[in-house]
Scaffold this motif. Structure first.
Motif, PDB file in Angstrom:
ATOM      1  N   SER A  91      41.199  61.876  81.119  1.00  0.00           N
ATOM      2  CA  SER A  91      41.858  63.167  81.263  1.00  0.00           C
ATOM      3  C   SER A  91      43.263  63.055  80.685  1.00  0.00           C
ATOM      4  O   SER A  91      43.852  61.976  80.686  1.00  0.00           O
ATOM      5  CB  SER A  91      41.918  63.532  82.744  1.00  0.00           C
ATOM      6  OG  SER A  91      42.408  64.846  82.900  1.00  0.00           O
ATOM      7  N   VAL A  92      43.769  64.172  80.189  1.00  0.00           N
ATOM      8  CA  VAL A  92      45.146  64.182  79.691  1.00  0.00           C
ATOM      9  C   VAL A  92      45.856  65.384  80.293  1.00  0.00           C
ATOM     10  O   VAL A  92      45.275  66.466  80.432  1.00  0.00           O
ATOM     11  CB  VAL A  92      45.177  64.202  78.142  1.00  0.00           C
ATOM     12  CG1 VAL A  92      44.484  65.435  77.582  1.00  0.00           C
ATOM     13  CG2 VAL A  92      46.588  64.090  77.609  1.00  0.00           C
ATOM     14  N   ASN A  93      47.130  65.188  80.695  1.00  0.00           N
ATOM     15  CA  ASN A  93      47.860  66.305  81.305  1.00  0.00           C
ATOM     16  C   ASN A  93      48.740  66.996  80.264  1.00  0.00           C
ATOM     17  O   ASN A  93      48.763  66.626  79.087  1.00  0.00           O
ATOM     18  CB  ASN A  93      48.676  65.814  82.507  1.00  0.00           C
ATOM     19  CG  ASN A  93      49.769  64.816  82.130  1.00  0.00           C
ATOM     20  OD1 ASN A  93      50.148  64.729  80.953  1.00  0.00           O
ATOM     21  ND2 ASN A  93      50.269  64.089  83.108  1.00  0.00           N
ATOM     22  N   GLY A 133      50.894  65.010  78.050  1.00  0.00           N
ATOM     23  CA  GLY A 133      50.261  64.079  77.095  1.00  0.00           C
ATOM     24  C   GLY A 133      49.966  62.725  77.687  1.00  0.00           C
ATOM     25  O   GLY A 133      49.672  61.773  76.967  1.00  0.00           O
ATOM     26  N   ASP A 134      50.038  62.609  79.026  1.00  0.00           N
ATOM     27  CA  ASP A 134      49.729  61.344  79.687  1.00  0.00           C
ATOM     28  C   ASP A 134      48.228  61.267  79.923  1.00  0.00           C
ATOM     29  O   ASP A 134      47.653  62.145  80.552  1.00  0.00           O
ATOM     30  CB  ASP A 134      50.439  61.234  81.044  1.00  0.00           C
ATOM     31  CG  ASP A 134      51.935  61.314  80.902  1.00  0.00           C
ATOM     32  OD1 ASP A 134      52.584  61.954  81.765  1.00  0.00           O
ATOM     33  OD2 ASP A 134      52.459  60.756  79.923  1.00  0.00           O
ATOM     34  N   TRP A 135      47.636  60.183  79.448  1.00  0.00           N
ATOM     35  CA  TRP A 135      46.198  59.982  79.621  1.00  0.00           C
ATOM     36  C   TRP A 135      45.930  59.221  80.912  1.00  0.00           C
ATOM     37  O   TRP A 135      46.695  58.335  81.305  1.00  0.00           O
ATOM     38  CB  TRP A 135      45.631  59.199  78.442  1.00  0.00           C
ATOM     39  CG  TRP A 135      45.581  59.963  77.161  1.00  0.00           C
ATOM     40  CD1 TRP A 135      46.562  60.036  76.205  1.00  0.00           C
ATOM     41  CD2 TRP A 135      44.494  60.772  76.684  1.00  0.00           C
ATOM     42  NE1 TRP A 135      46.149  60.831  75.160  1.00  0.00           N
ATOM     43  CE2 TRP A 135      44.879  61.299  75.430  1.00  0.00           C
ATOM     44  CE3 TRP A 135      43.227  61.108  77.179  1.00  0.00           C
ATOM     45  CZ2 TRP A 135      44.053  62.128  74.667  1.00  0.00           C
ATOM     46  CZ3 TRP A 135      42.402  61.933  76.418  1.00  0.00           C
ATOM     47  CH2 TRP A 135      42.821  62.434  75.189  1.00  0.00           C
ATOM     48  N   GLU A 136      44.803  59.568  81.541  1.00  0.00           N
ATOM     49  CA  GLU A 136      44.420  58.905  82.782  1.00  0.00           C
ATOM     50  C   GLU A 136      42.931  58.574  82.727  1.00  0.00           C
ATOM     51  O   GLU A 136      42.119  59.384  82.253  1.00  0.00           O
ATOM     52  CB  GLU A 136      44.696  59.850  83.960  1.00  0.00           C
ATOM     53  CG  GLU A 136      44.358  59.275  85.333  1.00  0.00           C
ATOM     54  CD  GLU A 136      44.377  60.335  86.433  1.00  0.00           C
ATOM     55  OE1 GLU A 136      44.733  61.501  86.142  1.00  0.00           O
ATOM     56  OE2 GLU A 136      44.013  60.004  87.562  1.00  0.00           O
ATOM     57  N   ASP A 167      38.164  67.350  80.377  1.00  0.00           N
ATOM     58  CA  ASP A 167      38.182  65.889  80.266  1.00  0.00           C
ATOM     59  C   ASP A 167      37.306  65.491  79.087  1.00  0.00           C
ATOM     60  O   ASP A 167      36.451  66.253  78.655  1.00  0.00           O
ATOM     61  CB  ASP A 167      37.622  65.256  81.548  1.00  0.00           C
ATOM     62  CG  ASP A 167      38.307  65.790  82.799  1.00  0.00           C
ATOM     63  OD1 ASP A 167      37.605  66.266  83.718  1.00  0.00           O
ATOM     64  OD2 ASP A 167      39.550  65.764  82.829  1.00  0.00           O
ATOM     65  N   TRP A 204      46.434  55.202  75.567  1.00  0.00           N
ATOM     66  CA  TRP A 204      45.215  55.103  76.363  1.00  0.00           C
ATOM     67  C   TRP A 204      45.331  53.950  77.344  1.00  0.00           C
ATOM     68  O   TRP A 204      45.972  52.942  77.072  1.00  0.00           O
ATOM     69  CB  TRP A 204      43.997  54.960  75.463  1.00  0.00           C
ATOM     70  CG  TRP A 204      43.389  56.291  75.111  1.00  0.00           C
ATOM     71  CD1 TRP A 204      43.956  57.525  75.294  1.00  0.00           C
ATOM     72  CD2 TRP A 204      42.105  56.525  74.553  1.00  0.00           C
ATOM     73  NE1 TRP A 204      43.100  58.502  74.860  1.00  0.00           N
ATOM     74  CE2 TRP A 204      41.956  57.922  74.398  1.00  0.00           C
ATOM     75  CE3 TRP A 204      41.065  55.693  74.141  1.00  0.00           C
ATOM     76  CZ2 TRP A 204      40.801  58.514  73.870  1.00  0.00           C
ATOM     77  CZ3 TRP A 204      39.918  56.278  73.611  1.00  0.00           C
ATOM     78  CH2 TRP A 204      39.800  57.667  73.483  1.00  0.00           C
ATOM     79  N   PHE A 207      43.627  63.235  68.190  1.00  0.00           N
ATOM     80  CA  PHE A 207      44.197  62.142  68.990  1.00  0.00           C
ATOM     81  C   PHE A 207      43.655  60.775  68.601  1.00  0.00           C
ATOM     82  O   PHE A 207      44.222  59.757  68.969  1.00  0.00           O
ATOM     83  CB  PHE A 207      43.985  62.387  70.497  1.00  0.00           C
ATOM     84  CG  PHE A 207      42.551  62.530  70.901  1.00  0.00           C
ATOM     85  CD1 PHE A 207      41.966  63.791  70.965  1.00  0.00           C
ATOM     86  CD2 PHE A 207      41.784  61.429  71.224  1.00  0.00           C
ATOM     87  CE1 PHE A 207      40.643  63.931  71.341  1.00  0.00           C
ATOM     88  CE2 PHE A 207      40.461  61.564  71.608  1.00  0.00           C
ATOM     89  CZ  PHE A 207      39.881  62.820  71.676  1.00  0.00           C
ATOM     90  N   ILE A 247      43.818  68.669  75.722  1.00  0.00           N
ATOM     91  CA  ILE A 247      43.362  67.666  74.765  1.00  0.00           C
ATOM     92  C   ILE A 247      43.925  68.019  73.391  1.00  0.00           C
ATOM     93  O   ILE A 247      43.684  69.121  72.893  1.00  0.00           O
ATOM     94  CB  ILE A 247      41.819  67.618  74.709  1.00  0.00           C
ATOM     95  CG1 ILE A 247      41.266  67.237  76.087  1.00  0.00           C
ATOM     96  CG2 ILE A 247      41.342  66.621  73.665  1.00  0.00           C
ATOM     97  CD1 ILE A 247      39.770  67.389  76.203  1.00  0.00           C
TER      98      ILE A 247
END
Lengths: 194, 253
Positions: B240-242, B245-248, B217, B149, B140, B136
């Motif tokens: 969640s973010v990996n 930097g990809d948010w899910e 998360d 998002w 952001f 995170i």
């Protein structure tokens, strides 16, 4: 202009959705509000209204005290939560006047959006009032393309299908609006029968 | 002897280079390592929504008390079976509510939604684990957030328009669905995003490992408002973010 019967219907609906609150409270945006969702955008607006302390007309200072006490509270609570922070009330008669003014404002917006609004069947006008009370003019104009197209084309059957709003709008409210459009569609078909 | 020392020195040098190289690579790609405890922000208002005599909660071990504590006021709803019941705590709510629960008095719906979301957040915080990894970002909540998002964050009131958006694979992120034309930030946990029909208040309520994947998360509440209308909704999201930097979106309530 909305007929007397339409206005009475609309007032009843607005009271159901917004409540009819005689004291100041905070709405979901945190604005001081009274009556049937009547926004008091600032203290001066509140001081123009006919608040009463018992039977006596409230002074400007008393209105300020209520306004400031309510303003400090957390927003989005039940309206009854704010009552203990107030001492003034507004009459049911004055609330109805404010609500009628709102209805007139919404009608102006609906006429702006739908140039034939005054010629629409009464059921359609009631349905459109319900939607614009809820979503506001800008959202209705910009985010309901198929719905507004159907209304402008007087295709009440399609308008009925497109009128559905997702939760937290209740099934009852959706059914009411859809029913109005469907009734208009049915009457339109019957009027075509020679 | 000199040769042995030379060999040892070379081996040590190689070992040191490996540690530095791989050690740096690991810490760059895995975010913050080590236990990140479950935490919550001031935007998590459940302690304020229960009886006012209740002391402020500072220890998550006391959170179950928030589930049983009486609310500041009770609310009548129609439960899953269509019966009219009176809710006065999160415990009552979890027992009776469903995804389409409505209040008996329509004008109490906004207050109900606020309580519902805070009760669900309480339960999320109780059931989440501390995380081993956190990707995170420190900051952001900014004007670029709608570009990253998921599209489910966007405010859509029409049922059929929402379905069209969901079915349209060209719409991937929040900003694809609606144009955010103004942004106001109150804190690192709270910001407001304005669009032409209204605005959305975004509050980060807390964080924890929601799904047991050892990754932190976040729990976010979005309050949807329109301009010139009374529509209002309160929605809770677990995001969640990996490491890229990809948010899910993991869950929504």
């Amino acid at each position: 202009m909305a007929s007397a019967i339409e206005k009475a219907t609309l007032r009843a609906k607005m009271e159901k959705y917004e409540g009819k609150v005689s004291h100041m409270y905070l709405d979901s945006k945190g604005f001081v509000t009274v009556g049937v969702g009547h926004l008091l955008k600032d203290l001066a607006s509140a001081q123009k209204l006919n608040f009463k302390n018992g039977n006596a007309r409230a002074s400007k200072g008393e209105i300020r005290a209520d306004y400031e006490a309510v303003k400090k509270q957390p927003k989005n609570r039940l309206a009854s939560f704010y009552k203990k922070h107030t001492s003034l009330q507004i009459s049911a008669f004055d609330i109805d006047l404010l609500t009628d003014n709102h209805i007139d404002s919404f009608e102006i917006e609906l006429k702006r959006l739908f140039s034939d609004f005054s010629k629409y069947p009464s059921e359609v006008r009631l349905a459109l009032f319900d939607i614009i009370f809820n979503v506001g003019m800008t959202d209705l104009r910009n985010n309901w393309p198929k719905f507004t197209k159907a209304v402008k084309a007087k295709d009440w059957a399609v308008a009925a299908k497109e009128s559905n709003r997702k939760y937290p709008i209740s099934a009852e409210r959706n059914n009411y609006v859809r029913g109005l459009f469907e009734s208009a569609a049915k009457n339109a078909k019957l009027s075509l029968i020679p | 002897m000199n040769l042995s020392l030379l060999i040892c020195a070379r081996i040590s040098a190689v070992f040191l280079i490996c540690v530095v190289f791989f050690g740096c690579a690991v810490s760059e790609s895995s975010g913050v390592k080590g236990d990140t405890p479950v935490s919550w922000s001031p935007a998590f208002t459940m302690p304020e929504l229960v009886d006012l005599s209740y002391d402020s909660i500072t220890d998550i071990r006391n959170f179950p008390d928030l589930i049983s504590a009486p609310w500041y006021a009770g609310i009548g709803v129609e439960n899953k079976k269509g019966e009219k019941v009176f809710l006065s705590s999160c415990e009552d709510l979890f027992h009776e509510y469903g995804p389409k629960t409505h209040t008996i008095k329509a004008n109490e719906m906004a207050a109900y939604l606020e309580l519902k979301v805070m009760c669900e957040t309480t339960r999320l915080l109780i059931n989440s684990d501390s995380a081993k990894y956190s990707f995170i970002p420190d900051v952001f909540l900014d004007e670029f957030l709608p570009k990253v998002w998921p599209k489910e964050i966007a405010m859509t009131i029409s049922t059929l328009e929402l379905k069209r958006i969901s079915d349209n694979s060209n719409f991937k992120v929040w900003g694809d669905v609606m144009t955010i034309d103004r942004f106001e930030k109150d804190s690192e946990e709270k910001a407001t995003y304005f669009h032409d029909g209204g605005f959305q208040e975004v509050d980060v309520l807390g964080n924890g490992d929601f799904n047991g994947d050892d990754t932190n998360d976040i729990f976010v509440v979005v309050r949807d408002h329109v301009t010139g209308g009374d529509y209002f909704n309160v929605r809770l999201f677990v995001l969640s973010v990996n490491r890229k930097g990809d948010w899910e979106l993991l869950e929504s309530f």
